[in-house]
Design a protein around this motif. Structure first.
Motif, PDB file in Angstrom:
ATOM      1  N   ARG A  48      -1.101 -28.291 -13.102  1.00  0.00           N
ATOM      2  CA  ARG A  48      -0.479 -29.533 -13.551  1.00  0.00           C
ATOM      3  C   ARG A  48       0.974 -29.296 -13.957  1.00  0.00           C
ATOM      4  O   ARG A  48       1.851 -30.107 -13.648  1.00  0.00           O
ATOM      5  N   SER A  49       1.252 -28.211 -14.668  1.00  0.00           N
ATOM      6  CA  SER A  49       2.633 -27.909 -15.047  1.00  0.00           C
ATOM      7  C   SER A  49       3.486 -27.687 -13.801  1.00  0.00           C
ATOM      8  O   SER A  49       4.615 -28.181 -13.701  1.00  0.00           O
ATOM      9  N   LEU A  50       2.949 -26.933 -12.842  1.00  0.00           N
ATOM     10  CA  LEU A  50       3.676 -26.659 -11.602  1.00  0.00           C
ATOM     11  C   LEU A  50       3.931 -27.935 -10.818  1.00  0.00           C
ATOM     12  O   LEU A  50       5.058 -28.180 -10.360  1.00  0.00           O
ATOM     13  N   GLU A  51       2.921 -28.773 -10.671  1.00  0.00           N
ATOM     14  CA  GLU A  51       3.068 -30.008  -9.909  1.00  0.00           C
ATOM     15  C   GLU A  51       4.044 -30.972 -10.577  1.00  0.00           C
ATOM     16  O   GLU A  51       4.751 -31.723  -9.902  1.00  0.00           O
ATOM     17  N   THR A  52       4.091 -30.956 -11.904  1.00  0.00           N
ATOM     18  CA  THR A  52       5.037 -31.804 -12.619  1.00  0.00           C
ATOM     19  C   THR A  52       6.468 -31.420 -12.278  1.00  0.00           C
ATOM     20  O   THR A  52       7.316 -32.278 -11.997  1.00  0.00           O
ATOM     21  N   GLY A 252      -4.176 -28.908 -19.676  1.00  0.00           N
ATOM     22  CA  GLY A 252      -5.071 -29.298 -18.592  1.00  0.00           C
ATOM     23  C   GLY A 252      -5.819 -30.587 -18.901  1.00  0.00           C
ATOM     24  O   GLY A 252      -5.927 -31.470 -18.048  1.00  0.00           O
ATOM     25  N   PHE A 253      -6.312 -30.735 -20.134  1.00  0.00           N
ATOM     26  CA  PHE A 253      -7.029 -31.952 -20.519  1.00  0.00           C
ATOM     27  C   PHE A 253      -6.119 -33.177 -20.419  1.00  0.00           C
ATOM     28  O   PHE A 253      -6.483 -34.202 -19.840  1.00  0.00           O
ATOM     29  N   PHE A 254      -4.903 -33.062 -20.993  1.00  0.00           N
ATOM     30  CA  PHE A 254      -3.975 -34.186 -20.950  1.00  0.00           C
ATOM     31  C   PHE A 254      -3.484 -34.434 -19.523  1.00  0.00           C
ATOM     32  O   PHE A 254      -3.311 -35.583 -19.104  1.00  0.00           O
ATOM     33  N   GLY A 255      -3.264 -33.352 -18.782  1.00  0.00           N
ATOM     34  CA  GLY A 255      -2.782 -33.486 -17.409  1.00  0.00           C
ATOM     35  C   GLY A 255      -3.747 -34.243 -16.521  1.00  0.00           C
ATOM     36  O   GLY A 255      -3.338 -35.076 -15.705  1.00  0.00           O
ATOM     37  N   ILE A 256      -5.028 -33.982 -16.672  1.00  0.00           N
ATOM     38  CA  ILE A 256      -6.029 -34.710 -15.881  1.00  0.00           C
ATOM     39  C   ILE A 256      -6.067 -36.179 -16.290  1.00  0.00           C
ATOM     40  O   ILE A 256      -6.249 -37.080 -15.452  1.00  0.00           O
ATOM     41  N   ALA A 257      -5.866 -36.463 -17.571  1.00  0.00           N
ATOM     42  CA  ALA A 257      -5.835 -37.856 -18.024  1.00  0.00           C
ATOM     43  C   ALA A 257      -4.664 -38.604 -17.388  1.00  0.00           C
ATOM     44  O   ALA A 257      -4.810 -39.738 -16.925  1.00  0.00           O
ATOM     45  N   ILE A 258      -3.492 -37.967 -17.359  1.00  0.00           N
ATOM     46  CA  ILE A 258      -2.332 -38.586 -16.735  1.00  0.00           C
ATOM     47  C   ILE A 258      -2.566 -38.772 -15.236  1.00  0.00           C
ATOM     48  O   ILE A 258      -2.165 -39.780 -14.642  1.00  0.00           O
ATOM     49  N   LEU A 259      -3.234 -37.796 -14.607  1.00  0.00           N
ATOM     50  CA  LEU A 259      -3.561 -37.931 -13.189  1.00  0.00           C
ATOM     51  C   LEU A 259      -4.432 -39.158 -12.935  1.00  0.00           C
ATOM     52  O   LEU A 259      -4.269 -39.855 -11.934  1.00  0.00           O
TER      53      LEU A 259
END
Length: 415
Positions: A48-52, A252-259
């Motif tokens: 998620r950090s990389l994709e951002t 990771g938890f927050f990243g999946i929520a944003i996804l």
């Protein structure tokens, strides 16, 4: 049954556009969801950090040319004029992507030496591949040639999703990076093959009109600045969580929520892309323009409300009956889903402003939202961790929706 489904797709531009947008923007998002059962949450956090960051550098290299490709191509019916638009777009994307890649090299060699910066440097070739793919599909939308590419793009994207899951499961983050390259390359080859009648004439760069090129570049810079700031604002929670060294699992938890929210925004993006050429065609007729804008806004609000309700129901069921490592993510999604109607308003207004060639206002609003989000994150992350991201994202959505809606109302009133 299969023949009937194919005939429905063949006769519906909206369904074809849905497929194209889902492939271009949704394939990578869906892949990130699908890897979660196979890898540790920390790997999801790194991805998620990389994709951002990748999303930011890709957008920086686009120079706003996807919007320009749709808008300017739709403004012409003559094939030679459309080829001239595509030629300018390709040249400007090439130049901008080259500058961005050089900048990534400088930053990697002399400024940052973290693992994320190394991953970004490794994937910087996506700036070229992704932008060529996006402007090519944007051109197809403006030229009403999406029926030429939607089916093959759907098949190649499906194969790419499978490739992402397999390579990430086997090789972790490096497998993900390899799959990103292969997926974008295969999609670009497929689209260019189907659009070769348009692509080949556009590659004659000797025929570029330099004066028109500069005009297009100036418009693109303003659009791209607005889009870049918009994406930066949306990415700030993940970037700040990473910068302030919050646990990778929490990212990771927050990243999946944003996804989940980004996936919910895809139908709205499809409506906006479908509406833009129609708004451009109605610019000389104020009453028709207001009617089409109102119709697009109402459609976005209905769809966003339905998607928000669906996300809340799914997240509630996950939190109550499944739980597990991503139980916190379900709570984040329940709150973030409430911002979807606000995002719908902002997107509808932004589309209208692009049609009116009012490019700078969205940039100013996005900057104001970014300042608000940054302050809330800086103050809140040490105390609330991921919940600070939820709070900042929601506050920013309220601010942008109010400001943009007010601005569009004023402009429509004086037409």
């Amino acid at each position: 049954m299969l023949a009937r489904l194919i005939s429905i797709f063949e006769s519906s531009r909206l369904l074809q556009l849905f497929v194209i947008t889902a492939c271009i923007q949704g394939g990578v998002i869906i892949s990130q969801f699908l890897i979660t059962p196979w890898v540790d949450p920390s790997v999801v956090g790194v991805v998620r950090s990389l994709e951002t960051v990748i999303a930011l550098v890709v957008l920086a290299g686009s120079l706003g040319m996807q919007s320009i490709a749709i808008r300017d191509t739709a403004a012409y019916s003559d094939a030679s004029c459309q080829s001239a638009v595509l030629r300018q777009v390709f040249l400007l994307v090439s130049l901008a992507s080259g500058v961005v890649i050089f900048g990534i090299y400088i930053v990697h060699e002399f400024v940052l030496t973290s693992a994320i910066s190394s991953y970004v440097f490794t994937t910087c070739g996506l700036v070229v591949l992704t932008n060529f793919l996006r402007v090519s599909t944007g051109f197809a939308q403006g030229a009403k040639a999406i029926r030429e590419i939607y089916l093959v793009l759907m098949l190649v994207t499906a194969a790419g999703v499978v490739l992402h899951v397999i390579l990430t499961k086997l090789y972790g983050v490096r497998g993900w990076m390899a799959a990103r390259y292969l997926g974008e390359l295969f999609c670009l080859i497929a689209v260019w093959w189907r659009l070769r009648a348009y692509i080949l004439p556009a590659l004659n760069f000797a025929a570029v009109d330099k004066k028109q090129l500069m005009i297009t570049a100036k418009s693109g810079v303003t659009i791209n600045a607005s889009l870049f700031v918009r994406l930066l604002v949306d990415s700030l929670p993940v970037l700040m969580l990473t910068a302030l060294h919050v646990r990778t699992e929490e990212i990771g938890f927050f990243g999946i929520a944003i996804l989940s929210l980004v996936l919910g925004l895809l139908p709205l993006a499809i409506i906006a892309q479908r509406a833009l050429p129609d708004l451009v065609e109605a610019l000389g007729h104020p009453d028709e323009l207001r009617k089409k804008y109102s119709s697009a806004l109402k459609s976005m609000l209905k769809v966003s409300s339905a998607v928000a309700l669906l996300l809340i129901l799914i997240s509630s069921a996950w939190w109550l009956f499944i739980g597990g490592a991503y139980k916190t993510t379900a709570l984040y999604v329940m709150v973030l889903a409430l911002t979807l109607p606000l995002k719908a308003i902002a997107l509808a207004c932004g589309t209208m402003l692009v049609a009116l060639r009012v490019f700078g206002l969205s940039l100013k609003v996005n900057i104001l939202e970014g300042l608000l989000v940054l302050i809330l994150l800086y103050v809140g992350i040490p105390i609330l961790e991921g919940w600070a991201g939820v709070m900042a994202y929601s506050a920013g959505a309220v601010l942008s929706a109010v400001l943009l809606l007010s601005a569009v109302k004023i402009r429509l009133a004086v037409l």
